[in-house]
Design an enzyme around this catalytic site. Structure first.
Site, PDB file in Angstrom:
ATOM      1  N   ASP A 286      25.823 -49.430 -26.222  1.00  0.00           N
ATOM      2  CA  ASP A 286      25.139 -48.647 -27.142  1.00  0.00           C
ATOM      3  C   ASP A 286      23.733 -48.721 -27.363  1.00  0.00           C
ATOM      4  O   ASP A 286      22.987 -48.028 -28.092  1.00  0.00           O
ATOM      5  CB  ASP A 286      25.767 -49.526 -28.522  1.00  0.00           C
ATOM      6  CG  ASP A 286      27.035 -49.378 -28.814  1.00  0.00           C
ATOM      7  OD1 ASP A 286      27.546 -48.450 -28.400  1.00  0.00           O
ATOM      8  OD2 ASP A 286      27.616 -50.411 -29.589  1.00  0.00           O
TER       9      ASP A 286
ATOM     10  N   MET B 121      30.894 -43.913 -29.046  1.00  0.00           N
ATOM     11  CA  MET B 121      30.803 -44.969 -29.598  1.00  0.00           C
ATOM     12  C   MET B 121      29.460 -45.104 -30.223  1.00  0.00           C
ATOM     13  O   MET B 121      28.516 -44.576 -29.901  1.00  0.00           O
ATOM     14  CB  MET B 121      31.038 -46.136 -28.548  1.00  0.00           C
ATOM     15  CG  MET B 121      32.562 -46.219 -28.125  1.00  0.00           C
ATOM     16  SD  MET B 121      32.755 -47.452 -26.689  1.00  0.00           S
ATOM     17  CE  MET B 121      34.445 -48.172 -26.833  1.00  0.00           C
TER      18      MET B 121
ATOM     19  N   GLN C 121      33.726 -44.227 -22.249  1.00  0.00           N
ATOM     20  CA  GLN C 121      32.453 -44.431 -22.193  1.00  0.00           C
ATOM     21  C   GLN C 121      31.781 -45.774 -21.431  1.00  0.00           C
ATOM     22  O   GLN C 121      31.271 -45.861 -20.914  1.00  0.00           O
ATOM     23  CB  GLN C 121      31.934 -44.395 -23.564  1.00  0.00           C
ATOM     24  CG  GLN C 121      31.992 -43.235 -24.170  1.00  0.00           C
ATOM     25  CD  GLN C 121      31.927 -43.135 -25.868  1.00  0.00           C
ATOM     26  OE1 GLN C 121      30.826 -43.014 -26.435  1.00  0.00           O
ATOM     27  NE2 GLN C 121      32.932 -43.512 -26.433  1.00  0.00           N
TER      28      GLN C 121
ATOM     29  N   SER D   5      12.223 -34.342  -4.664  1.00  0.00           N
ATOM     30  CA  SER D   5      11.544 -35.258  -3.849  1.00  0.00           C
ATOM     31  C   SER D   5      10.566 -36.338  -4.472  1.00  0.00           C
ATOM     32  O   SER D   5      10.179 -37.276  -4.321  1.00  0.00           O
ATOM     33  CB  SER D   5      10.548 -34.328  -2.721  1.00  0.00           C
ATOM     34  OG  SER D   5      11.368 -33.500  -2.225  1.00  0.00           O
TER      35      SER D   5
ATOM     36  N   GLU E 288      14.494 -37.403   5.714  1.00  0.00           N
ATOM     37  CA  GLU E 288      14.408 -36.586   6.892  1.00  0.00           C
ATOM     38  C   GLU E 288      13.271 -36.271   7.599  1.00  0.00           C
ATOM     39  O   GLU E 288      13.215 -36.083   8.786  1.00  0.00           O
ATOM     40  CB  GLU E 288      14.693 -35.077   5.955  1.00  0.00           C
ATOM     41  CG  GLU E 288      13.561 -34.492   5.086  1.00  0.00           C
ATOM     42  CD  GLU E 288      13.984 -33.175   4.458  1.00  0.00           C
ATOM     43  OE1 GLU E 288      14.946 -32.569   4.780  1.00  0.00           O
ATOM     44  OE2 GLU E 288      13.281 -32.996   3.187  1.00  0.00           O
TER      45      GLU E 288
ATOM     46  N   GLN F 224      22.065 -32.440  -2.704  1.00  0.00           N
ATOM     47  CA  GLN F 224      21.342 -33.250  -3.410  1.00  0.00           C
ATOM     48  C   GLN F 224      20.490 -32.287  -4.523  1.00  0.00           C
ATOM     49  O   GLN F 224      19.866 -32.865  -5.434  1.00  0.00           O
ATOM     50  CB  GLN F 224      20.218 -33.948  -2.439  1.00  0.00           C
ATOM     51  CG  GLN F 224      20.982 -35.067  -1.644  1.00  0.00           C
ATOM     52  CD  GLN F 224      19.999 -35.381  -0.365  1.00  0.00           C
ATOM     53  OE1 GLN F 224      19.197 -36.260  -0.410  1.00  0.00           O
ATOM     54  NE2 GLN F 224      20.244 -34.525   0.573  1.00  0.00           N
ATOM     55  N   GLN F 225      20.528 -30.866  -4.105  1.00  0.00           N
ATOM     56  CA  GLN F 225      19.817 -29.758  -5.015  1.00  0.00           C
ATOM     57  C   GLN F 225      20.654 -29.601  -6.119  1.00  0.00           C
ATOM     58  O   GLN F 225      20.259 -28.821  -7.139  1.00  0.00           O
ATOM     59  CB  GLN F 225      19.138 -28.898  -4.126  1.00  0.00           C
ATOM     60  CG  GLN F 225      17.733 -29.298  -3.720  1.00  0.00           C
ATOM     61  CD  GLN F 225      17.220 -27.945  -3.094  1.00  0.00           C
ATOM     62  OE1 GLN F 225      17.809 -26.983  -2.854  1.00  0.00           O
ATOM     63  NE2 GLN F 225      15.914 -28.283  -2.570  1.00  0.00           N
TER      64      GLN F 225
END
Length: 785
Positions: free
Chosen positions: A171, A213, A305, A534, A633, A667-668
């Site tokens: 909460d 909630m 939740q 990034s 990378e 990831q994008q």
């Protein structure tokens, strides 16, 4: 109580002195995602500093009953739990602990193990109970001596009890803390449901009433309404005005008349009217059906939740808090009051427990006395800002004045989740301030080609939850097309630019500023909202989109780890994005419990690689026969992912085998996390408010002329505060070769990553939290987002 920042020498001294010390950890009250990460961090940090650590199963009930409920932990006791929801050591409400007899039994059970340090993970009730236990400790031991259950020598040895609390509550109802454990994960569950419901609601032109909630606190309802652009919101801290039924139905009807195919109403379970009477989801549904005739459904989210895997934020937060909790116990004396370890900005802090509890009770008292504005103030500045921003952006106000200013918004660089939320927010606040708002397609290239259109309030409806960039984005920088950009600015009389993007956005605005001497049309107001996975833009601790990217990488790593559960002795090498910035690899590494994370900022040597291989070889001899290594990378020119695969495969031959995985562009992608939706919304709003102020300051004789350094800034979050940093000043602290700021705050977290992975490290660089007090004044301070 003294504020402190322990000297590094003292930390090492404390570590020497902690041998033989006993720490117990328990979870109590309602469970919250992230509790397991906290248990793991407390256990491992305790063992790391030489203490004995005990896990107490089933909360206070286990503490009262003792026996098998109190077990000494080892390093592997908490392996592979960081990704699990709930609490693996159990939680239970315990009536016995509320009695002195129960606390006497609990004291006896702790003394049996010589435990004098207790870490409690739970809500305000659990932490209040722990403080009562601590204040009674001396008299409880006297009773045990009198009853002959312990000797006077044992009582002397265990003469005081240290308590530290970690707040675990979905909460976010504990005053003084920015975020409690489990809140971010609960918001993830809510947004997943809202996104799913939105698609079916649009198909059938339905209205949905969602009950979340929050019996006494409307945080979940408020933030999910802000993150979804809900049409109406009910929270207990601010009951609707009299005749709200008329206003709500009017707004819903107006929304449909403008072409919307759905309505979302969010209601906290503790919602009340001005007279303190409950407002139920069924009442709201029947009201909409009766007055408007809309097809209306109710969805009560309930315990969904609380469930599911913890978010990346909750895992990192819990790990930081767990480490800090152990140090707080190490440093405690008999006179140290019980404290709560909390988060303030991105720094750990220690708050006096009872100060927090008192302010939390004051909120409820203010609500009971119908002083609702005061209740919202006590919730803190962040809660108050959320409420004001929701009211500002949810509904267009009639009769707007015209400002005669024109603002253009564009996206630059790679797509990042949250860009659309920032555009929506900027468009709406700009319109509400009377500006003409233009959007530009395809970044600076689109600006040079005149791909620009005027937008209205409802043109950006539904954008907040969409991933990628609705405007389109490209990496091109302005220097390749400056005359054409200037021509577009002149043609549309653009007096301000809001550029949302990554390093290219920052670099592009810097180029525009440096060209002001050549083109007077560029003497306008410019603001950059950092948006890149990034997190490498100077001037901010967090870039928009990085939270979504960390969660995407974390979820992939969770699956990769799970795939190895049936295959023993396997090491995975996972490559993350991020360019030369190791933020994504580091934060993902902490969130998934990686064995190592290689990044450019922390150069790796052949000795490091040798130590990592030996570490994994030793790990394969335990029951946890699995390893995970992350590689940014561009962490090293020669130590590529393929090189690491060959090295690990060769050195681990006969002990473990190796697999690689390049996460790439997943990831994008994806929908923005609740954090990125809200962060984008707030950055868009703050940026346009700043732009409006600067436009008024620089308006002379019907013309905007701005060429001072502070007329072109990056908006960002620095520690606790929203800051506007001139791009010309940021140039001095930027590493342009590697496209990163010269100093990055998150590098300090690598110490935690290594310690939790069982590497022998020094604590000399660890910066412990300071003690801060919780008062009306501290609650009123702007603490960012």
């Amino acid at each position: 109580m003294r504020a402190f920042r322990m000297a590094t020498l003292d930390l090492e001294k404390l570590r020497m002195c902690s041998t033989g010390m006993a720490i117990a950890v328990l979870t109590s009250g309602g469970d919250a995602q992230g509790m397991n990460a906290a248990v793991r961090a407390v256990t491992r940090m305790g063992i790391y500093v030489g203490a004995k650590v005990f896990l107490i199963y089933e909360g206070y009930e286990g503490l009262v009953e003792g026996g098998e409920n109190i077990k000494q932990a080892n390093w592997l006791s908490v392996s592979n739990i960081i990704q699990l929801g709930g609490t693996v050591i159990g939680s239970a409400r315990c009536k016995a602990f509320t009695t002195r007899e129960g606390r006497l039994a609990a004291a006896f059970n702790l003394v049996q193990h010589r435990i004098t340090n207790l870490c409690v993970i739970g809500g305000d009730g659990s932490l209040t109970g722990a403080n009562i236990f601590r204040t009674e400790w001396g008299s409880l031991l006297e009773d045990l001596v009198r009853q002959g259950r312990i000797t006077a020598d044992v009582a002397q040895t265990c003469s005081y009890l240290n308590i530290v609390g970690l707040v675990g509550s979905i909460d976010n109802d504990f005053c003084g803390t920015d975020m409690t454990i489990g809140t971010d994960s609960a918001l993830h569950r809510i947004m997943e449901v809202i996104d799913a419901i939105t698609t079916t609601a649009q198909s059938h032109q339905r209205t949905f009433v969602l009950e979340v909630m929050g019996r006494h606190c409307g945080y979940l309802a408020l933030v999910s309404a802000l993150a979804s652009g809900a049409d109406w919101l009910f929270i207990p801290e601010s009951p609707p005005e009299e005749h709200w039924e008329d206003f709500m139905c009017e707004r819903l009807g107006e929304s449909r008349s403008r072409g919307s195919r759905l309505n979302i109403i969010i209601l906290a379970e503790g919602a009340i009217d001005r007279n303190g009477q409950p407002i139920t989801s069924n009442y709201v549904k029947e009201l909409v059906v009766r007055r408007l005739g809309f097809d209306t459904r109710v969805t009560v989210l309930g315990h969904v939740q609380r469930g599911g895997t913890p978010s990346a934020f909750d895992r990192v937060l819990s790990s930081k808090m767990g480490m800090e909790a152990v140090l707080a116990l190490l440093e405690a004396t008999p006179d140290t009051p019980a404290c709560v370890v909390s988060l303030s900005g991105n720094q750990s802090v220690r708050l006096p427990l009872m100060e927090c509890v008192q302010v939390t009770k004051d909120v409820q008292r203010a609500m009971d006395e119908k002083r609702f504005d005061y209740a919202i103030q006590l919730r803190g500045k962040s809660f108050e800002n959320n409420w004001n921003i929701y009211k500002l952006l949810a509904h267009q106000k009639p009769g707007q004045f015209k400002s005669n200013f024109n603002l253009a918004i564009l996206n630059v660089g790679a797509p990042a989740a949250g860009m659309n939320a920032a555009v929506r927010s900027a468009v709406r606040i700009g319109i509400s301030q009377g500006h003409v708002i233009y959007t530009v397609n395809d970044g600076f290239e689109g600006l040079s080609k005149g791909q620009i259109q005027k937008v209205d309030w409802h043109d950006v409806a539904g954008w907040i939850g969409r991933g990628g960039s609705m405007l389109g984005t490209k990496r091109n920088l302005p220097k390749t097309c400056l005359p054409e950009i200037v021509a577009t600015i002149r043609k549309f009389n653009i007096q301000a630019l809001l550029v949302i993007g990554g390093f290219e956005a920052y670099e592009g605005v810097l180029q525009l500023v440096e060209a002001r001497g050549q083109y007077e049309e560029l003497c306008i107001i410019m603001c950059v909202i950092p948006a890149t996975i990034s997190n490498n833009v100077p001037g901010t601790d967090y870039s928009l989109g990085s939270d979504t990217a960390v969660n995407a990488a974390m979820e992939s790593c969770d699956r990769i780890k799970q795939s190895a559960s049936g295959t023993k002795r396997r090491v995975f090498i996972v490559e993350t994005m991020g360019g030369y910035c190791g933020y994504l690899a580091t934060m993902t590494g902490i969130a998934v419990g990686a064995d190592a994370a290689y990044i450019c900022e922390d150069p790796i040597t052949i000795q490091d690689l040798k130590a990592n291989v030996e570490h994994l070889t030793d790990k394969m001899k335990t029951e946890i026969q699995r390893g995970l290594v992350l590689r940014n990378e561009k962490c090293h020119e020669h130590y590529t992912t393929e090189f690491l695969y060959n090295l690990y495969s060769s050195e681990g031959k006969g002990i473990f085998d190796c697999r690689t995985n390049v996460l790439g562009h997943l990831q994008q992608g994806g929908a923005p996390t609740p954090f990125d939706r809200n962060y984008g919304t707030k950055l868009g709003l703050k940026a346009v408010q700043w732009i409006s102020e600067k436009l008024r300051e620089s308006y002379r004789k019907g013309h905007v002329f701005a060429n001072s350094a502070d007329s072109a800034c990056v908006i960002g979050l620095k520690k606790k505060m929203v800051a506007f940093s001139p791009v010309t000043e940021l140039k001095m602290v930027t590493d342009f070769k590697h496209r990163v700021p010269q100093e990055q705050w998150w590098l300090k977290l690598r110490l935690m990553l290594k310690m939790l992975a069982h590497y022998q490290i020094s604590l000399t660089e660890y910066v412990p939290g300071k003690i801060e007090h919780v008062t009306r004044r501290t609650l009123s301070i702007e603490k960012g987002f």
